[in-house]
Design a protein around this motif. Structure first.
Motif, PDB file in Angstrom:
ATOM      1  N   ARG A  77      38.332  44.298 -39.719  1.00  0.00           N
ATOM      2  CA  ARG A  77      37.793  45.726 -39.588  1.00  0.00           C
ATOM      3  C   ARG A  77      38.623  46.792 -39.455  1.00  0.00           C
ATOM      4  O   ARG A  77      38.750  47.384 -40.902  1.00  0.00           O
ATOM      5  N   LEU A 123      33.883  48.344 -43.735  1.00  0.00           N
ATOM      6  CA  LEU A 123      32.257  49.064 -44.013  1.00  0.00           C
ATOM      7  C   LEU A 123      31.910  50.819 -44.358  1.00  0.00           C
ATOM      8  O   LEU A 123      30.734  50.943 -44.906  1.00  0.00           O
ATOM      9  N   GLU A 157      34.024  40.372 -40.844  1.00  0.00           N
ATOM     10  CA  GLU A 157      33.353  41.384 -40.690  1.00  0.00           C
ATOM     11  C   GLU A 157      31.664  40.728 -42.432  1.00  0.00           C
ATOM     12  O   GLU A 157      30.965  41.845 -41.900  1.00  0.00           O
ATOM     13  N   SER A 192      28.207  41.581 -41.029  1.00  0.00           N
ATOM     14  CA  SER A 192      28.133  42.574 -40.934  1.00  0.00           C
ATOM     15  C   SER A 192      27.510  43.565 -41.960  1.00  0.00           C
ATOM     16  O   SER A 192      26.741  43.881 -42.490  1.00  0.00           O
TER      17      SER A 192
END
Length: 394
Positions: A223, A228, A254, A257
């Motif tokens: 994160r 992302l 991560e 995801s």
């Protein structure tokens, strides 16, 4: 000189810290110094293997270690705080002339004790912006951060010198501890080895067309590294540049995801996640791309930026600590402003799209990146550290 390096994070676990310690230890050993590394013992049956840093392997003194459940990544070994362990006894018997700590916690306290008993100066490299990891403490994030900050200030006070891997971090430390001696020495890399490394054909490995424009990223998928944001930026950029593809090299919490996000229609078929790779394979995979992108804002240096530039890739990076020490905006890459945060992904997307469609500009930046990469050489950084050791001894 007899030099003791202590670290909480070490090979075979791969990170910027472990690469930094290995590169320094090998470089100092190659320059004729007697180097001992005090580190957590690897798991049973797991060997410490070379990760591409030049120079002979140093000697090791091992601390008893264990695998932290849940919080720490797989392979990361935590040392037990056992001052009477065989490794600590060996380190004391070594009678170092300089003790260089690479963590302020368990091994940092051991380093401080060994330095005092040996009458040696203590040097500390501040590798990690610990406040950027406070989210792992959940509801206790605030109190944990406050205690950590107070402890760090106390630890710095006992150091003859503090090494900061970037000018930004050095300024932060000086602001909090004006009386501290802070020296900027980034982690060096083996520039010649990276230049000579055979690049992996990213298009063939992913089954992409020869005309694909590949942007690569490398690092732990966590994160605090903002992976992302990069996927979202590539999704926006690909709407304007259909040939754009993204190669994500690395693993981490991560990853599931990110795979889910990559499977959505706007990115389906455009993203390849390699998972964790050995360091040389990871750099070779990146070297086969057309440009490099990095969204993390929590680095102390961003070692992967130097590696990408040495491999001859223009770099697009979100502004953060250490970024401008590596990336020269408009020369060998583009630095994206971090604020305002609400439009950061859009700005990152525009920067990626602009370089993706401008092959001539990419080629010019790539040439400058490769030609000027000697500024990152590990030999230079080891010599600077050696000079600092002699200074604190004097």
């Amino acid at each position: 000189m007899r030099l003791l390096l202590t670290t909480e994070s070490y090979l075979p676990y791969l990170s910027g810290v472990t690469v930094s310690v290995d590169a320094l230890a090998r470089g100092l050993t190659g320059r004729g110094h007697d180097v001992l590394v005090l580190a957590p013992r690897p798991a049973r049956g797991v060997a410490v293997e070379a990760v591409g840093s030049p120079g002979p392997a140093p000697r090791h003194a091992w601390l008893p270690s264990y695998q932290l459940p849940r919080v720490a990544p797989p392979g990361y070994r935590m040392p037990w705080p056992v001052p009477w362990a065989a490794g600590v006894r060996a380190a004391r018997a070594f009678r170092p002339q300089v003790v260089h700590a690479h963590s302020p916690f368990v091994t940092g306290l051991l380093a401080r004790g060994i330095a005092r008993s040996s009458g040696a100066p203590l040097v500390f490299t501040h590798h990690t912006r610990f406040a950027d990891y406070r989210h792992y403490a959940g509801r206790l994030a605030g109190p944990v951060a406050a205690v950590t900050d107070a402890y760090l200030a106390s630890f710095w006070a006992g150091c003859a010198a503090i090494i900061a891997p970037s000018a930004d971090l050095a300024a932060e430390i000086r602001a909090r501890r004006p009386d501290a001696r802070v020296v900027v020495i980034p982690t060096g890399i083996d520039v010649d080895a990276i230049r000579d490394l055979g690049a992996t054909d990213a298009r063939r490995a992913a089954g992409w067309d020869a005309g694909a424009v590949v942007v690569a990223t490398l690092g732990r998928l966590a994160r605090e590294k903002s992976p992302l944001e990069l996927l979202e930026a590539v999704a926006l950029a690909a709407a304007d540049v259909p040939a754009l593809r993204l190669l994500v090299v690395g693993g981490g919490p991560e990853e599931p995801s990110l795979r889910d996000r990559a499977a959505r229609p706007d990115l389906a078929g455009r993203v390849r996640l390699t998972g964790q790779l050995p360091r040389t394979q990871a750099i070779a995979a990146v070297a086969g791309a057309d440009l490099f992108a990095f969204a993390s804002r929590t680095e102390t240096q961003g070692l992967v930026l130097a590696e990408a530039l040495a491999a001859g890739l223009p770099v697009i990076a979100v502004e953060g600590p250490g970024v401008r020490d590596s990336v020269r905006d408009g020369v060998d890459g583009t630095v994206v402003a971090v604020e305002p945060s609400g439009t950061r992904v859009r700005r990152l997307a525009d920067a990626v799209a602009d370089l993706a469609v401008d092959g001539d500009r990419r080629a010019t930046m790539a040439a400058r990146a490769r030609d000027d990469a000697d500024r990152f050489s590990v030999e230079r950084r080891v010599a600077e550290t050696e000079e600092l050791y002699r200074s604190v001894m004097a």
